[in-house]
Design an enzyme around this catalytic site. Structure first.
Site, PDB file in Angstrom:
ATOM      1  N   ARG A 104       0.820  -1.069  -0.008  1.00  0.00           N
ATOM      2  CA  ARG A 104      -0.012   0.072  -0.049  1.00  0.00           C
ATOM      3  C   ARG A 104       0.810   1.373  -0.139  1.00  0.00           C
ATOM      4  O   ARG A 104       2.121   1.390   0.451  1.00  0.00           O
ATOM      5  CB  ARG A 104      -0.987   0.016   1.011  1.00  0.00           C
ATOM      6  CG  ARG A 104      -1.963  -1.109   1.121  1.00  0.00           C
ATOM      7  CD  ARG A 104      -2.928  -0.860   2.527  1.00  0.00           C
ATOM      8  NE  ARG A 104      -3.533   0.417   2.506  1.00  0.00           N
ATOM      9  CZ  ARG A 104      -3.678   1.154   3.359  1.00  0.00           C
ATOM     10  NH1 ARG A 104      -3.039   0.978   4.471  1.00  0.00           N
ATOM     11  NH2 ARG A 104      -4.428   2.409   3.391  1.00  0.00           N
ATOM     12  N   LYS A 158       3.656  -7.781  11.165  1.00  0.00           N
ATOM     13  CA  LYS A 158       2.997  -8.105   9.946  1.00  0.00           C
ATOM     14  C   LYS A 158       3.275  -9.633   9.142  1.00  0.00           C
ATOM     15  O   LYS A 158       4.335  -9.893   9.136  1.00  0.00           O
ATOM     16  CB  LYS A 158       3.333  -7.150   8.731  1.00  0.00           C
ATOM     17  CG  LYS A 158       2.735  -6.955   7.750  1.00  0.00           C
ATOM     18  CD  LYS A 158       2.822  -5.991   6.927  1.00  0.00           C
ATOM     19  CE  LYS A 158       1.754  -5.577   5.646  1.00  0.00           C
ATOM     20  NZ  LYS A 158       1.875  -4.461   5.124  1.00  0.00           N
ATOM     21  N   ARG A 208      -0.604   3.954  18.975  1.00  0.00           N
ATOM     22  CA  ARG A 208      -0.075   4.987  19.484  1.00  0.00           C
ATOM     23  C   ARG A 208       1.279   4.764  20.490  1.00  0.00           C
ATOM     24  O   ARG A 208       1.083   3.920  21.149  1.00  0.00           O
ATOM     25  CB  ARG A 208      -0.995   6.022  20.292  1.00  0.00           C
ATOM     26  CG  ARG A 208      -0.464   6.977  20.887  1.00  0.00           C
ATOM     27  CD  ARG A 208      -1.644   7.768  21.795  1.00  0.00           C
ATOM     28  NE  ARG A 208      -2.815   7.932  21.223  1.00  0.00           N
ATOM     29  CZ  ARG A 208      -4.100   8.674  21.743  1.00  0.00           C
ATOM     30  NH1 ARG A 208      -3.881   8.309  23.207  1.00  0.00           N
ATOM     31  NH2 ARG A 208      -4.947   8.859  21.186  1.00  0.00           N
TER      32      ARG A 208
END
Length: 332
Positions: free
Chosen positions: A124, A189, A325
């Site tokens: 992406r 990932k 975050r």
């Protein structure tokens, strides 16, 4: 990759030692040329080649090369019926790019492109997808729809949910989804999706789903990846899974999901997505260009948009990239 290089890799893919004399005889090279070609091929494709005195040459790690016959044989009758073509490339720039080209030429639904290696694999936002030879899954699938491209807004969630379920059925614990199209294991990932759509504004349209799944990539092969990543073999704690069987399982699920999405939309896939949602209830940062929005991840809406509870209330977002975050901001 030329035919001679591919033949040499196929010869050594079993991980066993093969004598230089036998290789030279079978491929029509001198023994000196065998060594030179093997060395060049190993260097070019990131393979660790061993030379053992008195025994010959072997790859340090065996390779299970992709095999169209084995993949087709593993599919169900329904899967084979949905599959219109299955192309396997030793090396290609991008499986998605190839299928988008074939789609523009009129290729039907169910076309699949696989590669052992991509030289210009994409993730992406234009990122490179690191694609070493023979150790991962690089797969693209074409599907056509009669409706407008705007109806495909939830397709990445539907596909991600189905893939997460497939991996969970392989006894991998902790497979999770990161909106809109990453699969994670232990917050690293494991796989990513790249969806590309083209067509008329009111329809019809076609969708190319690109999947990159880390299977047996080593730390060295993945050194260029700029984020924490995991491999399927790691998630299976070293248990080996046949690469061709895995590809068939993935294709079976993808073909069925794309067919079903055309008939029923996102709704039937939402419970699966929510069951695997990685960050539900956690503080996240949403990046949209240069804009940063912080809030509590409140799940996904019926149309697949991301819900965040922000100081301004609950907001829905249809684009962006979610990242956790950093903890230190919680105290600032």
């Amino acid at each position: 990759m030329d035919e001679r290089q591919l033949a040499l890799i196929q010869r050594l893919s079993d991980g066993c030692a093969h004598s230089g004399e036998a290789i030279a005889r079978d491929v029509g090279l001198t023994r000196a040329a065998v060594w030179k070609t093997l060395r060049k091929t190993a260097d070019e494709f990131g393979l660790e080649l061993l030379s053992e005195r008195g025994r010959g040459y072997r790859l340090a790690t065996p390779l299970e090369l992709l095999d169209a016959g084995r993949i087709r044989a593993t599919l169900s009758d329904a899967g084979r019926k949905r599959l219109s073509r299955l192309d396997i490339h030793p090396v290609i720039d991008s499986t998605n790019r190839e299928l988008m080209r074939l789609a523009a030429e009129g290729a039907p639904s169910g076309g699949v492109c696989l590669a052992e290696r991509q030289t210009a694999g994409r993730g992406r936002r234009g990122r490179e997808w690191v694609s070493p030879f023979g150790v991962n899954v690089y797969l693209s699938l074409l599907w056509r729809y009669p409706f407008a491209p705007s109806n495909l807004g939830g397709a990445s969630l539907a596909i991600g949910a189905v893939l997460a379920e497939v991996l969970s059925e392989l006894d991998i614990e902790g497979v999770a989804l990161k909106w809109p199209n990453d699969l994670l294991w232990q917050r690293r990932k494991l796989a990513g999706l790249l969806l590309e759509v083209a067509g008329e504004s009111q329809g019809p349209c076609h969708l190319v789903v690109g999947l990159g799944l880390n299977l047996r990539m080593t730390a060295g092969q993945g050194s260029a990846i700029d984020q924490p990543w995991a491999s399927l073999e790691e998630a299976l704690y070293g248990v080996m899974i046949e690469r061709n069987v895995l590809v068939a399982c993935l294709l079976e699920a993808l073909l069925e999901a794309l067919d079903r999405y055309g008939r029923e939309g996102l709704a039937p896939f939402l419970p699966l997505w929510r069951a695997h949602d990685a960050y539900l209830g956690e503080p996240v940062r949403l990046l949209i260009g240069e804009r940063v929005i912080e809030g509590i991840h409140a799940g996904v809406a019926e149309d697949g948009s991301l819900l965040l509870d922000t100081p301004d209330g609950r907001c829905a977002f249809q684009a962006g990239e979610v990242s956790l975050r950093p903890l230190e901001t919680e105290h600032s």
